[in-house]
Write a protein that holds these residues in place. Structure first.
Motif, short mmCIF file in Angstrom:
data_model
loop_
_atom_site.label_atom_id
_atom_site.label_comp_id
_atom_site.label_asym_id
_atom_site.label_seq_id
_atom_site.Cartn_x
_atom_site.Cartn_y
_atom_site.Cartn_z
N GLY A 50 35.72 109.49 60.71
CA GLY A 50 34.77 110.57 60.54
C GLY A 50 34.32 111.23 61.83
N ARG A 51 35.12 111.16 62.87
CA ARG A 51 34.77 111.79 64.13
C ARG A 51 36.06 112.16 64.86
N PRO A 52 36.00 113.08 65.81
CA PRO A 52 37.21 113.42 66.58
C PRO A 52 37.74 112.19 67.33
N LEU A 53 39.05 112.04 67.34
CA LEU A 53 39.69 110.90 67.98
C LEU A 53 40.71 111.37 69.01
N ARG A 54 41.00 110.50 69.97
CA ARG A 54 42.05 110.75 70.94
C ARG A 54 43.07 109.62 70.85
N VAL A 55 44.34 110.00 70.72
CA VAL A 55 45.42 109.02 70.56
C VAL A 55 46.48 109.30 71.62
N LEU A 56 46.93 108.25 72.28
CA LEU A 56 48.03 108.34 73.25
C LEU A 56 49.29 107.78 72.60
N ASP A 57 50.30 108.60 72.46
CA ASP A 57 51.60 108.14 71.97
C ASP A 57 52.44 107.83 73.20
N ALA A 58 52.42 106.57 73.60
CA ALA A 58 53.00 106.12 74.86
C ALA A 58 54.48 105.82 74.67
N ALA A 74 42.54 114.32 60.62
CA ALA A 74 41.95 115.60 61.02
C ALA A 74 41.18 115.45 62.34
N GLU A 75 41.22 116.51 63.12
CA GLU A 75 40.48 116.61 64.38
C GLU A 75 40.93 115.58 65.43
N THR A 76 42.14 115.06 65.27
CA THR A 76 42.65 114.10 66.25
C THR A 76 43.43 114.83 67.34
N GLU A 77 43.12 114.51 68.58
CA GLU A 77 43.89 115.01 69.72
C GLU A 77 44.92 113.96 70.09
N VAL A 78 46.18 114.37 70.15
CA VAL A 78 47.27 113.45 70.47
C VAL A 78 47.89 113.85 71.80
N VAL A 79 48.00 112.88 72.70
CA VAL A 79 48.69 113.07 73.96
C VAL A 79 50.00 112.29 73.87
N ALA A 80 51.13 113.00 73.90
CA ALA A 80 52.45 112.39 73.76
C ALA A 80 53.14 112.37 75.11
N VAL A 81 53.50 111.17 75.59
CA VAL A 81 54.11 111.05 76.91
C VAL A 81 55.42 110.29 76.83
N ASP A 82 56.30 110.56 77.79
CA ASP A 82 57.58 109.86 77.88
C ASP A 82 58.15 110.13 79.27
N ILE A 83 59.25 109.44 79.60
CA ILE A 83 59.93 109.70 80.87
C ILE A 83 61.27 110.41 80.65
N ALA A 111 52.82 103.57 85.75
CA ALA A 111 51.99 104.28 86.74
C ALA A 111 51.25 105.39 86.00
N LEU A 112 50.57 105.00 84.94
CA LEU A 112 50.02 105.96 83.97
C LEU A 112 48.99 106.88 84.62
N ARG A 113 49.19 108.18 84.43
CA ARG A 113 48.26 109.18 84.97
C ARG A 113 47.41 109.82 83.89
N SER A 114 47.80 109.69 82.63
CA SER A 114 47.03 110.31 81.54
C SER A 114 45.60 109.78 81.54
N SER A 115 44.66 110.67 81.40
CA SER A 115 43.25 110.30 81.48
C SER A 115 42.71 109.87 80.12
N GLY A 116 42.01 108.74 80.13
CA GLY A 116 41.35 108.28 78.92
C GLY A 116 39.98 108.91 78.81
N PRO A 117 39.13 108.39 77.95
CA PRO A 117 39.45 107.24 77.10
C PRO A 117 40.18 107.65 75.83
N PHE A 118 41.01 106.73 75.33
CA PHE A 118 41.72 106.92 74.07
C PHE A 118 41.20 105.93 73.04
N ASP A 119 41.11 106.39 71.80
CA ASP A 119 40.69 105.51 70.71
C ASP A 119 41.83 104.62 70.24
N CYS A 120 43.05 105.08 70.45
CA CYS A 120 44.22 104.30 70.00
C CYS A 120 45.41 104.68 70.88
#
Length: 273
Positions: A50-58, A74-83, A111-120
């Motif tokens: 029931g709130r906006p979430l941040r998810v890192l797809d590592a 709904a309202e989830t921000e997803v950061v998708a990273v890979d090499i 050497a993760l540079r993505s900024s948190g915090p992430f909920d998942c």
């Protein structure tokens, strides 16, 4: 038999058009048993927040899990990273117009540079590719919000990567280890500052049979000749009803052993936990 050349070629083939990419995602959601386990874990973790979430797809790969999260919650921000830059380019081309809540970036988990915090954080078929897995998990713990979760799917040491005899080679060239020992993986997660929320074997007797039916046999065909791809639609029509039953049985069966692991770890809310 080799897996990675087939996977890369399929990625290029289905990456030519957005509708082909989405068809590829749908096929993987059905064919890959791990996707069934991961989606269930995500529904349990993210559902009803029931709130906006941040998810890192590592280690997003093709991007199918980032797409699922962005569409399902709904309202989830997803950061998708890979090499893998070619994978990222295809994912970005798809998401730019169709999923503006997904951002795609080059990033290395050691050497993760993505900024948190992430909920998942999702680490689906990733750790077995990383030599410094402890370092990668420490970075995950660093950018997790207190109470946040890491969802890990990886081969086990009980036949993961299709290795069933000691000294045999994995048919997946990119793996730096053949599979994880379940207690050892749990210990590594604790050493990284996380607690184990749940840990279970996947691809037990039912799931392993399904994998042979819908993945191993088709991969053998494609390794022999891509012309044999013409036979796959008929093959899947004949085998999928049984495979779907086996997938469902694996999902709901308490496997005492299996060739896969699904581990959910959580960052303590306080240092006392």
């Amino acid at each position: 038999m080799r897996y990675d050349p087939v996977k890369d070629k399929l990625g290029r083939l289905f990456g030519r058009q957005p509708w082909l990419q989405l068809l590829f995602f749908a096929l993987m959601n059905v064919l890959l048993l791990r996707a069934w386990h991961v989606r269930r874990a995500l529904r349990q973790i993210l559902g009803g927040k029931g709130r906006p979430l941040r998810v890192l797809d590592a280690g997003t790969g093709f991007g199918q899990y980032a797409w699922y999260v962005a569409r399902a919650f709904a309202e989830t921000e997803v950061v998708a990273v890979d090499i893998k830059r070619d994978y990222l380019e295809r994912a970005h081309a798809l998401f730019a117009k169709r999923a503006p809540n997904i951002s795609v970036h080059y990033d290395d988990l050691t050497a993760l540079r993505s900024s948190g915090p992430f909920d998942c954080i999702l680490a689906i078929d990733v750790l077995e590719h990383i030599e410094d897995d402890r370092g990668a998990l420490e970075h995950c713990a660093r950018v997790l919000a207190p109470g946040g979760h890491v969802v890990i799917s990886t081969p086990s040491d009980l036949g993961g990567s299709d290795v069933h005899t000691e000294g045999a080679d994995s048919f997946i060239e990119e793996h730096v280890r053949e599979g994880y020992n379940k207690p050892a993986l749990e210990r590594t997660l604790r050493e990284a500052g996380l607690r184990i929320a749940s840990s279970r074997y996947t691809y037990g007797p039912y799931g392993s049979l399904a994998w042979r039916l819908v993945m191993k046999v088709p991969l053998r065909l494609l390794n022999t000749s891509w012309a044999l791809a013409l036979l796959l639609p008929l093959y899947y029509v004949l085998t999928m009803p049984l495979a779907l039953i086996l997938h469902t049985m694996d999902l709901h069966h308490a496997n005492t052993r299996g060739t896969g692991l699904l581990v959910v770890a959580q960052k303590p809310r306080t240092k006392k936990q």
